[in-house]
Design a protein around this motif. Structure first.
Motif, PDB file in Angstrom:
ATOM      1  N   UNK B  85       0.794  -1.225   0.000  1.00 50.19           N
ATOM      2  CA  UNK B  85       0.000   0.000   0.000  1.00 50.19           C
ATOM      3  C   UNK B  85       0.826   1.274   0.000  1.00 50.19           C
ATOM      4  N   UNK B  98       4.383   7.734  -0.095  1.00 52.42           N
ATOM      5  CA  UNK B  98       2.980   8.113  -0.020  1.00 52.42           C
ATOM      6  C   UNK B  98       2.184   6.874   0.343  1.00 52.42           C
ATOM      7  N   UNK B  99       1.314   7.023   1.315  1.00 52.81           N
ATOM      8  CA  UNK B  99       0.411   5.904   1.547  1.00 52.81           C
ATOM      9  C   UNK B  99      -0.771   6.137   0.620  1.00 52.81           C
ATOM     10  N   UNK B 101      -3.843   5.451   0.356  1.00 51.29           N
ATOM     11  CA  UNK B 101      -5.194   5.824   0.727  1.00 51.29           C
ATOM     12  C   UNK B 101      -5.363   7.338   0.793  1.00 51.29           C
ATOM     13  N   UNK B 102      -4.246   8.051   0.979  1.00 49.54           N
ATOM     14  CA  UNK B 102      -4.354   9.510   1.017  1.00 49.54           C
ATOM     15  C   UNK B 102      -4.521  10.111  -0.363  1.00 49.54           C
ATOM     16  N   UNK B 103      -4.324   9.342  -1.406  1.00 52.40           N
ATOM     17  CA  UNK B 103      -4.293   9.876  -2.758  1.00 52.40           C
ATOM     18  C   UNK B 103      -5.240   9.067  -3.636  1.00 52.40           C
ATOM     19  N   UNK B 104      -6.520   9.400  -3.622  1.00 56.42           N
ATOM     20  CA  UNK B 104      -7.483   8.606  -4.402  1.00 56.42           C
ATOM     21  C   UNK B 104      -7.106   8.523  -5.875  1.00 56.42           C
ATOM     22  N   UNK B 105      -6.486   9.590  -6.400  1.00 53.33           N
ATOM     23  CA  UNK B 105      -6.100   9.550  -7.809  1.00 53.33           C
ATOM     24  C   UNK B 105      -5.046   8.478  -8.028  1.00 53.33           C
ATOM     25  N   UNK B 109      -4.948   4.672 -10.291  1.00 51.74           N
ATOM     26  CA  UNK B 109      -3.922   4.165 -11.204  1.00 51.74           C
ATOM     27  C   UNK B 109      -3.416   2.827 -10.718  1.00 51.74           C
ATOM     28  N   UNK B 173      -7.841  10.847 -19.022  1.00 55.52           N
ATOM     29  CA  UNK B 173      -8.253  11.542 -17.817  1.00 55.52           C
ATOM     30  C   UNK B 173      -9.493  12.381 -18.052  1.00 55.52           C
ATOM     31  N   UNK B 175     -10.019  15.385 -17.539  1.00 52.79           N
ATOM     32  CA  UNK B 175      -9.787  16.721 -18.117  1.00 52.79           C
ATOM     33  C   UNK B 175      -9.342  16.639 -19.564  1.00 52.79           C
TER      34      UNK B 175
END
Lengths: 773, 189
Positions: B85, B98-99, B101-105, B109, B173, B175
């Motif tokens: 994770x 980076x864990x 779960x803090x970064x849904x984006x 991926x 993406x 955008x």
């Protein structure tokens, strides 16, 4: 002036009331300051300040176990939501997405005042080309993807530069959107209390609040459990242990001694009178400590259990010995011996007053005042109150039996000497392994609590703040400038790979001079527009897309410089508060260092910082140094105490032979007790050392009676019985401390309890034959 | 009548290969059997803000089930390691962990890549609707995010491959920017 019994009693009562009033007003404490140096060095002062007021001392780690990851995460979120409401906590972190938004917004808004990359070169054509080129390259990486939307506002990547300096780059593991332990089986939170770490009441309230909110959140479902740790919890637990022990030990000691006294006196009235000096002594001891130190440590009060055992002796001597010969004869014949015993005790406890270990100094003052008061009350108050009626048990038969026993004890002389020699040999051969080398040996924190703490700390990657650099200044601005200056030294060490990184308050709150310098480097928008056109000629990024950047620059040129208040509501503000301290002697900034895989070389670092006015501190070394200092000091104090007892006895006895006869059993008792403790698996620390001194100081009271017997009058059965009873009560008093979970009390108890009794026994073994008839 | 027969034949022609065709279950079984390996990659990012795509090249290695290392060599050296994770990124002497779960984006991926590489159909279907086309030799797996949090960032992920080897991943993406990752296995590990 001759005072009547009633008047004396009233005077005594009045003194007691005054004492009780002072005790009522006293501040009691069970915190770490018991162990903290009274006369700290500059490095130790940092240690003390950090433990008392530092941010690390305010951190509480929370683990939630039970259920599945989603349930734990829901509890974690709910607990955070509940704790955020209300003033008890400065921050509650659980790794929830969005919890860092305020920090990021702040950094983005003030990036041109904060970024160390801002320089005149940054905004030249070449500078812009390089910085923007880097940012575009960064878009190739996932990190860049997150910052893509910011490119038009921040093409030079100042936010990236700032974020890169944040934290250690290590976040806890995560499950279901919140922090989790490394194995993922517990949800983790990190909270910072609003109250100081040294405010045990406040810490207790905060901890109770967490437990209450958790219980409400989980609905009391026993499937979910909460685990807490942190300095605040240690303080609260230690206090609870000490408070319960003070009550428990005093009760045990008092009950056992009262039972002995009832057996001896067979009279409630005599029992009451006999306890008078004890109560007076205990009260006077607390009053003296309160007046001299301002704060009374719980452990000091816990020592009362031993004081009861020792101070009850004088009344025993008085009642038993004056029973046959009357008050005046007792004063003449026995008081000088009792007085000398009191004086040796006073010397023993008195040397502790010189200790730089405040806990020890308090114990010394408490015991010294208690013993002196008890002796004085026995000498001057008891005779007035007890008049001449003693319907007490006749101790003569007991004494006669003792005489018979002692007459036969001399056969044990050689065995005892051999035992002592064996003990001495053992101690010498094992001298390296005798001592516990760590200050934690004195800490009342249980091994289980300490294990939980280590586990939670590892799971959260919580900083242990072992290495610090400290700079001082007269005001906030000069301190921040000093922090920036030393930061430049540290940047060099980071580049050289000597340290992995460092934190600094100036990172989020740069000095006003740095901020205005950066502001002065920001060119006007039109100027930048022209340079951009040139710099981005061959770039995939069209200059026309960077209007938001120009707008932000224009705003930054007008921004008021940042002050601490601007950081409110962010974790950055908390970080600054933790690292920028305003003390009595001005301001200081702490720069915690992050070591690389290996420990930091203190020598190298000091050399690198030489001349910068900064102080490098390795907390672990300081702690060990502190303990070592205490230990050295305790050795010195014990030896001085021993020397002082020798001088006192030598001056009074005026005979080397008599002095040797008094001291021999005491020294043998010390050796045998210490060897016994070692064999029982006890690792010695400085309180055992103090205990050895007390064996000599307290044990000499009994040995002196034998000396007196030898010199003039022989030892009558009543006196012999009183000595046995006094020794038993003293051993009970100190021995009770051996039951304590508080290492300081335990060590004294386990040493002096058996030691005092052994001193009497050995004195009896070595007394010349025929003396006790 | 003829028409009906013709239609029936046509149906049969359409359905016969389909029933024998390559399905998601088979693909996943094949992928799950793939225990790892090394590959070169070229990643092109088409970003509306920029007039030209940003191109990154380097090497990737995968070891089942949850360790993926992506070593970018150009334009800037960077190492990205996905281990369970945690994503750690090393770049310019900085290491960032980076864990997820803090970064849904990032999670979106990572789940798509990891789920595909490990053939974890359940993990993929938790977040995406899956559509497979093509043959075992040349398959195309299209993933459409079902979770709104993810579809706010990614509209579509298209993974192409041959047998148990992933050869390309394309992200579209929300955008409009897209990224195309081309993978060329280094054989003989």
């Amino acid at each position: 002036m001759r005072l009547s019994g009633a008047r004396v009693f009233l005077l005594w009562l009045l003194a007691m009331l005054v004492g009780a009033a002072i005790v009522w007003q006293s501040r009691f404490s069970a915190d770490m300051s018991f162990f903290l140096p009274a006369r700290p060095t500059a490095e130790q002062q940092v240690l003390v300040d950090q433990l008392k007021e530092g941010a690390v001392a305010r951190l509480l780690m929370i683990a939630i176990a039970g259920g599945d990851a989603e349930q734990r995460a829901a509890l974690s979120r709910d607990l955070r939501r509940r704790l955020v409401a209300g003033p008890d906590f400065l921050s509650i972190q659980n790794g929830e997405a969005g919890s860092q938004d305020a920090d990021r917004d702040f950094l983005l808004r003030h990036r041109y005042l904060l970024s160390p990359a801002i320089s005149p070169e940054r905004f030249t054509v070449d500078g812009l080309r390089a910085a923007i080129g880097d940012s575009i390259d960064r878009l190739a990486s996932p990190v860049g993807m997150m910052l893509k939307n910011l490119l038009p506002r921040d093409p030079t990547g100042e936010l990236v530069a700032l974020l890169g300096t944040l934290g250690g780059g290590n976040e806890p593991a995560s499950r279901a959107g919140v922090w989790a332990s490394r194995d993922g089986e517990r949800a983790m939170l990190l909270v910072q209390t609003a109250v100081l770490g040294s405010d045990t009441d406040g810490q207790q309230a905060a901890i109770e609040r967490i437990r209450r909110e958790f219980a409400a959140s989980s609905g009391g479902d026993p499937a979910f459990t909460l685990q807490l740790s942190g300095p605040g919890l240690f303080a609260v637990n230690s206090r609870a242990i000490i408070v319960s022990e003070v009550t428990r030990l005093s009760l045990i000691s008092a009950c056992a001694i009262i039972a002995v006294l009832l057996f001896v006196y067979r009279s409630p009235r005599l029992l009451g009178l006999g306890l008078l000096p004890v109560v007076s002594g205990a009260l006077a001891g607390i009053v003296a400590v309160s007046l001299a130190f301002g704060t009374v440590f719980g452990i000091t009060v816990g020592f009362g259990a031993a004081l009861i055992g020792e101070s009850v002796d004088y009344a025993i001597y008085y009642f038993v010995q004056s029973g046959r010969s009357g008050v005046d004869a007792w004063r003449q014949r026995f008081w000088p011996t009792v007085r000398l015993g009191v004086l040796t005790s006073v010397v023993g406890f008195g040397v502790l007053l010189f200790s730089g270990f405040p806990g020890l100094a308090q114990l010394g003052l408490y015991a010294l005042t208690g013993v002196v008061t008890a002796a004085l009350v026995t000498r001057f108050v008891l005779p007035k109150l007890s008049a001449d009626e003693y319907p007490m048990r006749d101790l003569r038969p007991l004494g006669v039996r003792l005489q018979a026993v002692i007459e036969r004890l001399h056969v044990l002389r050689w065995p005892v000497i051999l035992l002592a020699l064996a003990a001495a040999a053992l101690l010498i051969s094992e001298r390296g392994a005798l001592w516990n080398p760590s200050l934690s040996a004195l800490s009342p924190v249980s091994a289980a609590d300490s294990d939980v703490d280590m586990a939670l700390r590892a799971d959260l990657g919580a900083p242990d703040s072992r290495y610090l650099v400290l700079v001082n200044g007269i005001d906030q601005e000069s301190t921040l400038q000093a922090a920036e200056a030393v930061g430049r030294h540290l940047d060099g060490l980071v580049a050289a790979g000597q340290i992995a990184g460092y934190d600094s308050p100036a990172r989020f709150l740069p000095s006003q001079s740095s901020q205005s310098a950066r502001q002065a480097y920001l060119p006007e928008a039109d100027e930048v527009r022209q340079r951009l056109a040139e710099a981005l000629q061959d770039s995939p990024l069209a200059a026309s897309k960077l209007e938001p950047f120009l707008a932000d620059l224009a705003v930054a040129r007008q921004q008021a410089p940042l002050s601490r208040a601007d950081l409110d509501g962010t974790h950055l503000g908390l970080a600054v508060d933790a690292l920028l301290l305003h003390g009595r002697q001005g301001w200081s900034a702490l720069l915690p260092l992050r070591p690389t895989a290996s420990d930091i070389e203190a020598g190298q670092l000091r050399q690198a910082l030489a001349g910068s006015g900064a102080l490098f501190i390795d907390m672990k070394t300081e702690f060990n140094q502190l303990y070592n200092d205490y230990l050295q000091e305790a050795m010195l104090l014990s030896l001085s105490g021993l020397g002082a007892v020798l001088v006192l006895l030598g001056a009074t006895l005026r005979s080397p032979r008599r002095l040797a006869a008094v001291m021999l059993p005491l020294l043998l008792a010390v050796i045998i007790v210490i060897a016994g403790l070692y064999l029982a698996g006890e690792r010695l620390h400085l309180l055992h050392l103090i205990g050895m001194l007390l064996i000599v100081a307290v044990g000499s009271n009994y040995a002196l009676f034998f000396d007196r017997a030898e010199e003039n009058h022989g030892l009558d059965p009543e006196t012999l019985a009183s000595m046995l009873i006094a020794t038993v009560t003293t051993s009970i008093g100190f021995g009770t401390l051996a039951l304590s979970e508080v290492p300081i009390l335990h060590a004294v108890g386990v040493t002096v309890g058996p030691g005092a009794f052994l001193a009497l026994l050995l004195a009896a073994i070595f007394v010349p034959r025929g003396t006790v008839r | 009548m003829n028409k009906q027969i013709l239609f029936g034949l046509l149906l049969a022609a359409l359905t016969l290969p389909a029933s024998a065709a390559f399905d998601i279950g088979q693909l996943m079984t094949g992928l799950a059997a793939h225990k790892g390996g090394r590959a070169k990659f070229v990643e092109k990012k088409y970003i509306s803000l920029l007039d030209k795509p940003v191109v990154a090249t380097g090497e990737m290695s995968y070891s089942a089930p949850d360790r993926l290392e992506k070593r970018t060599l150009t334009p800037k050296p960077e190492t990205l390691v996905l281990d369970k994770d945690k994503v750690s990124i090393e770049r310019e002497q900085q290491k960032l962990t980076i864990s997820l779960a803090n970064q849904p984006e990032a999670l979106a991926f990572v789940d798509s890549i990891r789920g595909t590489l490990s053939g974890n159909r359940a993990a993929l279907e938790k977040n995406y609707a899956l559509h497979l086309s093509g043959t075992e030799e040349k398959w195309v797996l299209t993933m459409l995010p079902s979770d709104q949090r993810i579809s706010a960032v990614i509209l579509r992920i298209v993974v192409t491959g041959s047998r148990n080897q992933v050869l390309g991943i394309e992200y579209l993406q929300a955008d409009g920017d897209r990224s195309v990752l081309t993978i060329e296995p280094i054989t003989g590990k």
